[in-house]
Design a protein around this motif. Sequence first.
Motif, mmCIF file in Angstrom:
data_model
loop_
_atom_site.group_PDB
_atom_site.id
_atom_site.type_symbol
_atom_site.label_atom_id
_atom_site.label_comp_id
_atom_site.label_asym_id
_atom_site.label_seq_id
_atom_site.Cartn_x
_atom_site.Cartn_y
_atom_site.Cartn_z
ATOM 1 N N LEU A 177 37.812 43.127 -13.368
ATOM 2 C CA LEU A 177 36.790 42.352 -13.935
ATOM 3 C C LEU A 177 36.070 43.372 -14.860
ATOM 4 N N PHE A 178 36.314 44.691 -14.558
ATOM 5 C CA PHE A 178 35.537 45.564 -15.372
ATOM 6 C C PHE A 178 35.425 45.115 -17.142
ATOM 7 N N THR A 179 36.467 45.216 -17.570
ATOM 8 C CA THR A 179 36.509 44.732 -18.948
ATOM 9 C C THR A 179 35.705 43.588 -19.221
ATOM 10 N N LYS A 180 35.938 42.456 -18.394
ATOM 11 C CA LYS A 180 35.273 41.269 -18.624
ATOM 12 C C LYS A 180 33.911 41.245 -18.536
ATOM 13 N N ARG A 181 33.244 42.134 -17.625
ATOM 14 C CA ARG A 181 31.882 42.113 -17.110
ATOM 15 C C ARG A 181 31.296 42.927 -17.994
ATOM 16 N N PHE A 182 31.895 43.790 -18.509
ATOM 17 C CA PHE A 182 31.082 44.955 -19.461
ATOM 18 C C PHE A 182 31.016 44.261 -20.874
ATOM 19 N N THR A 183 32.102 43.444 -21.066
ATOM 20 C CA THR A 183 31.923 42.742 -22.395
ATOM 21 C C THR A 183 30.852 41.660 -22.377
ATOM 22 N N GLN A 184 30.683 40.933 -21.328
ATOM 23 C CA GLN A 184 29.723 39.828 -21.088
ATOM 24 C C GLN A 184 28.258 40.410 -21.255
ATOM 25 N N ARG A 185 28.080 41.431 -20.642
ATOM 26 C CA ARG A 185 26.622 42.344 -20.871
ATOM 27 C C ARG A 185 26.435 42.728 -22.465
ATOM 28 N N ALA A 186 27.537 43.389 -22.944
ATOM 29 C CA ALA A 186 27.757 43.740 -24.351
ATOM 30 C C ALA A 186 27.069 42.357 -25.283
ATOM 31 N N VAL A 187 27.732 41.383 -25.100
ATOM 32 C CA VAL A 187 27.335 40.389 -25.828
ATOM 33 C C VAL A 187 25.944 39.664 -25.715
ATOM 34 N N ALA A 188 25.471 39.732 -24.206
ATOM 35 C CA ALA A 188 23.903 39.391 -24.030
ATOM 36 C C ALA A 188 23.130 40.414 -24.668
ATOM 37 N N PHE A 189 23.462 41.725 -24.695
ATOM 38 C CA PHE A 189 22.523 42.747 -25.136
ATOM 39 C C PHE A 189 22.322 42.477 -26.569
ATOM 40 N N ILE A 190 23.778 42.127 -27.561
ATOM 41 C CA ILE A 190 23.471 41.655 -28.829
ATOM 42 C C ILE A 190 22.800 40.588 -29.291
ATOM 43 N N ASP A 191 22.920 39.583 -28.306
ATOM 44 C CA ASP A 191 21.962 38.372 -28.705
ATOM 45 C C ASP A 191 20.614 38.626 -28.442
ATOM 46 N N GLN A 192 20.104 39.471 -27.426
ATOM 47 C CA GLN A 192 18.869 39.766 -26.992
ATOM 48 C C GLN A 192 18.065 40.608 -27.832
ATOM 49 N N HIS A 193 18.710 41.400 -28.594
ATOM 50 C CA HIS A 193 18.076 42.685 -29.516
ATOM 51 C C HIS A 193 18.525 42.337 -30.972
ATOM 52 N N ARG A 194 18.801 41.258 -31.464
ATOM 53 C CA ARG A 194 19.141 40.731 -32.763
ATOM 54 C C ARG A 194 18.143 41.231 -33.827
ATOM 55 N N ASP A 195 16.930 40.991 -33.256
ATOM 56 C CA ASP A 195 15.802 41.297 -34.258
ATOM 57 C C ASP A 195 15.232 42.608 -34.159
ATOM 58 N N ARG A 196 16.104 43.591 -33.827
ATOM 59 C CA ARG A 196 15.558 45.012 -33.865
ATOM 60 C C ARG A 196 16.754 45.812 -33.952
ATOM 61 N N PRO A 197 16.580 47.044 -34.443
ATOM 62 C CA PRO A 197 18.012 47.972 -34.443
ATOM 63 C C PRO A 197 18.262 48.277 -32.960
ATOM 64 N N PHE A 198 19.539 48.437 -32.794
ATOM 65 C CA PHE A 198 20.100 48.921 -31.362
ATOM 66 C C PHE A 198 21.222 49.647 -31.431
ATOM 67 N N PHE A 199 21.695 50.536 -30.530
ATOM 68 C CA PHE A 199 22.756 51.191 -30.249
ATOM 69 C C PHE A 199 23.397 50.836 -28.847
ATOM 70 N N LEU A 200 24.549 50.495 -29.221
ATOM 71 C CA LEU A 200 25.385 49.787 -28.038
ATOM 72 C C LEU A 200 26.611 50.609 -27.817
ATOM 73 N N TYR A 201 26.774 51.087 -26.759
ATOM 74 C CA TYR A 201 27.735 52.039 -26.433
ATOM 75 C C TYR A 201 28.630 51.474 -25.230
ATOM 76 N N VAL A 202 30.096 51.141 -25.599
ATOM 77 C CA VAL A 202 30.875 50.505 -24.648
ATOM 78 C C VAL A 202 31.794 51.317 -24.216
ATOM 79 N N PRO A 203 31.910 52.209 -23.304
ATOM 80 C CA PRO A 203 32.707 53.195 -22.672
ATOM 81 C C PRO A 203 33.535 52.496 -21.770
ATOM 82 N N HIS A 204 34.649 51.605 -22.077
ATOM 83 C CA HIS A 204 35.493 51.104 -21.025
ATOM 84 C C HIS A 204 36.100 51.949 -20.192
ATOM 85 N N PRO A 205 36.298 51.620 -18.969
ATOM 86 C CA PRO A 205 36.916 52.314 -17.769
ATOM 87 C C PRO A 205 38.310 52.232 -18.046
#
Length: 500
Positions: free
Chosen positions: A189-217
Amino acid sequence: MTLALAASNAFISQTLYSTSLKAESGDPPNIVLIFTDDMGYGDLSSFSETPIKTPNIDKLAAAGTRFTDFYVSQAVCTASRASLLTGCYANRVGLAGALNHTSTNGINADEELLPELLRSQGYATAILGKWHLGMPPAFSPTRNGFDEWFGIPYSNDNTKYHPVLSDSMPPLPLYDGEQVVETDPDQALFTKRFTQRAVAFIDQHRDRPFFLYVPHPMPHVPIFASDEFRGKSATGLYGDVIEEIDASVGQIVDAIDRNELTDKTLVIFANDNGPFLSYGTHAGSSGVLREGKLTAFEGGVRVPAIMRWPGKIAAGRTCDTPMMSIDLLPTLCSLAGAELPRKQIDGVNIEATLRGESNNMPHESLVFYSGSELHAIRSGRWKLHFPHPYLTPRDDLRADGKPAGHGKLKPMSITASGVEGIASRHGYRVEQLPLSLYDLSNDIGETKNVATDYPEVVLALTELAEPYREELGDSLTQHVGKAIRAAGQRTSQTDEHSPR
């Protein structure tokens, strides 16, 4: 010119260039950096012939630029990530090689990492996946510039699923912030769970600049795919894993586009080093490149890279200018209007190359280490390997997730060091490479040694390597680097210090 003087001149030119670009470019971009683990150059259909289907990554390449000569400084996990986040050769910051659960060292608190520099400019920052720059809490990502971390501290094989050393491994911790929320989580479930959190982070921070780093295991062994993808590819479990990563890329890009952030977001896809070839069908492919992970051959240090930023980076373009992951920090700092680290770095601002505005080589030369050994140097079309031992897979490759020769390998502790220890644990044999020169413009597979045909090129590259030996060391020639900075060391005090 010394490396220090070159870095000083680069700093001046980057500062002037950054000032003018900042005035023209308006708001700083969001930055999404997707980084896979041990993926092969031959695993993506946008770079090689492969039966693995990666339509989302192909779409990303069509909408952006493929960088075919993109390198990492060392073909191993910790060193590669240290270079990525510091803008330095890993040897400069004392983190050559790879850490594990027994390691007491990690990234020094005095190093200014990319997320710290971006956060100083108001960026929200998150890492979702593998950290590998030291054990928490002393070296936690949340103490090194990340607001949010959900992931694992080191490679996913440091667990009961280790293909060889499972009996020696403790439970794998899954962190959320600085708290362990699970032990030995379901890696399928690693890839799925990290992706879900990534999508949530983008949704949450759409109104400010963000740096999202997704280093898949993934696809570092042991490999796992979720039920949705397991058994679906034409190439077995490894193909399932890559196709799930491809779907993850699609979901992350969709979140960017759905939030109307397409033109405001630079998306970067790359990986840490080449494939773990000794694991047979559980490893990726280097394609036309020679060898893989743990070597300075192209299959170890050249990785596929794609960048999309509509209106800034050309769509459907291919760039073969040599560059390295160390260049991302100064480039992204320039785009964000952030200051560069106060300490010396090795990367340079490559924004003009990314935009297609310059055909100049960002670097006169790039070097490739294995641990403390300087193995190779590239300048333009030429790559010179100095005499060194290297790892190549044994012939008896397997299809069950075990390394070649499993059952015949010498028992080794996880702390065994050196090329022989690695070979004994991971199913490699050790070969000796003589002084070798390759013309990469005609021989990308490093098959024909032309050193005797071009002695003047050998001499020129040998001379270019000397300043690196002086600054960063080379145990093959007994050079002790004069500009190596100490890694951090874990103590009771470092465990207690506040997040920064």
